[in-house]
Design a protein around this motif. Structure first.
Motif: not given
Length: 180
Positions: A31, A112, A114, A118
């Motif tokens: 990412r 998670d 994600e 975030s």
């Protein structure tokens, strides 16, 4: 043809769970983070000094100490660092302490990826969304048992005595995964 991820900066990942650390490092690397990993507080300190990371993901409980100790040290090296604390033993007191020390967020494991990303990329002052569902009664009970277990320095007999619970019952509860 592979898509090139946006480069976000350097990230220090300190977690004593080798498989979780490895999976998260790969995900964060894909990412756009340049990930440096550490398995202990000592390794994290050694890696942080020359790196002065842009981001950090720290486990609260490391084999040789408390990841919370690193928050202030990292802030001293780099005041604009974004730090996310992770823990499998979440409770309100440590969450408040982490945020007071300067962590941007505090997430329960298994978090998670994600949610971690975030939290790392959220702009200052941005508030996370409130949970859509409250914790189940089983989860609240499990969290309370974990908190007392930690307060008793992970002594099963003392924890069982304080909770007025049979020791074997407590051992069975501790052996299970946390309820959702």
């Amino acid at each position: 043809m592979t898509e090139i991820a946006e480069h976000h900066g350097t990230l220090l990942l300190a977690d004593d769970d080798a498989s979780f650390r490895q999976r998260l490092a790969v995900t964060l690397g894909r990412r756009g983070f340049a990930v440096t990993t550490a398995a202990s507080l000592a390794e994290a300190r050694a890696a942080a000094a020359p790196l002065k990371p842009d981001f950090a993901v720290l486990d609260l409980r490391l084999g040789d100490g408390n990841g919370l100790e690193m928050v202030g040290e990292l802030r001293a090296m780099r005041p604009d660092i974004r730090i996310v604390m992770l823990t499998g033993y979440g409770n309100l007191a440590t969450a408040v302490a982490a945020v007071k020390e300067g962590a941007a967020d505090y997430l329960a494991k298994p978090a998670d990826p994600e949610d971690i990303i975030s939290a790392l990329l959220a702009t200052s002052g941005e508030r996370p969304e409130p949970p859509t569902e409250p914790m189940s009664a089983d989860r609240v009970r499990w969290e309370h048992i974990q908190r007392v277990y930690e307060l008793c320095d992970r002594n099963v007999s003392e924890t069982a005595r304080r909770l007025k619970m049979h020791r074997r019952t407590l051992q069975r509860i501790l052996a299970k995964r946390s309820p959702k």
